[in-house]
Design an enzyme around this catalytic site. Structure first.
Site, PDB file in Angstrom:
ATOM      1  CB  CYS A 107      -0.997  -0.030   1.154  1.00  0.00           C
ATOM      2  SG  CYS A 107      -2.355   1.170   0.953  1.00  0.00           S
ATOM      3  CG  HIS A 216      -4.274  -2.918   2.471  1.00  0.00           C
ATOM      4  ND1 HIS A 216      -3.374  -2.521   3.425  1.00  0.00           N
ATOM      5  CD2 HIS A 216      -4.944  -1.814   2.093  1.00  0.00           C
ATOM      6  CE1 HIS A 216      -3.501  -1.224   3.641  1.00  0.00           C
ATOM      7  NE2 HIS A 216      -4.442  -0.763   2.837  1.00  0.00           N
ATOM      8  CD  GLU A 218      -2.414  -5.702   4.928  1.00  0.00           C
ATOM      9  OE1 GLU A 218      -2.703  -4.554   5.294  1.00  0.00           O
ATOM     10  OE2 GLU A 218      -1.755  -5.944   3.884  1.00  0.00           O
TER      11      GLU A 218
END
Length: 236
Positions: A107, A216, A218
């Site tokens: 990001c 992102h 994650e």
């Protein structure tokens, strides 16, 4: 996983055979770092590679890592200020990158890999990737402006076999984006995948031993975990 023999030397720590891969998650003062650690733990199991991952603000710990992750959230300028406030960290990251250590930006961590950011004025970035992070002005097919930030799931567009980080991921699979700035004036060969939001937007950038995701990883479910697992295997 050992680095290629040609990459090893006094500037790149040698990983002992069978030892966990040491991953330093650099903390510039922003980013969902606990989520990144959890995702790395799941990616470790997916890849079948033992990993010792830790959040750090210490340049010495970053220098000893086998792989580096640079997350970030919020504004480009604030993320760069946070990184510059860590004694010796920028110098260490530059040395690790030059020595061939694999590094993944996430990001805003990907954004500061560029030459500059135009958020809240002009802020120099790390300069690893050509281009600048500029405000988005996306338009729909009817010419009306699209909402900002771009928030939510969107497709990844890339040619099959584009990069080892995309192994096992099909073009058109989805990742989770939250951003209002995008890379422009970039080198096409440094953009590994795009997404579409009123036109093509750089989604993954990279060159040599570094890569960065605008989305992102994650928060991107199986696609994000696959990218992290590929990162743990990656031997650029």
């Amino acid at each position: 996983m050992s680095a290629p023999e040609s990459r090893e030397g006094p500037d790149r720590p040698r990983q002992a055979p069978g030892a966990p891969v040491r991953v330093a998650v650099v903390d510039p003062g922003s980013g969902n770092l606990a989520s990144v650690l959890r995702a790395l733990d799941r990616a470790s199991a997916m890849a079948g590679i033992p990993v010792a991952a830790a959040i750090t603000r210490d340049a010495t710990e970053a220098a000893a890592a086998d792989r580096l992750v640079l997350p970030g959230q919020g504004a480009f300028a604030a993320c760069m200020r946070g990184l510059l406030a860590l004694p010796g960290m920028v110098e260490t990251l530059n040395a690790r990158v030059a020595a061939g250590t694999p590094l993944l930006g996430i990001c805003v961590g990907m954004q500061i890999m560029a030459e500059r950011g135009l958020e809240h004025g002009t802020t120099p970035g790390l300069g690893w990737i050509q281009g600048e992070m500029a405000p988005m002005d996306p338009k729909g097919p009817d010419g009306a402006g699209l909402p900002l930030p771009q928030m939510g799931w969107n497709t990844l567009d890339f040619p099959a076999g584009a990069h080892p980080l995309l192994a096992g991921i099909a073009p058109g699979e989805h990742a989770y984006f939250v951003h209002s700035y995008a890379l422009r004036a970039y080198r096409p060969d440094q953009v590994l995948a795009t997404t579409d939001y009123g036109g093509p937007v750089a989604a993954i950038v990279g060159r040599g031993n570094i890569a960065g995701t605008q989305f992102h990883v994650e928060k991107s479910a199986s696609v994000g975990l696959r990218i992290l697992a590929n990162f743990l295997r990656w031997t650029p």
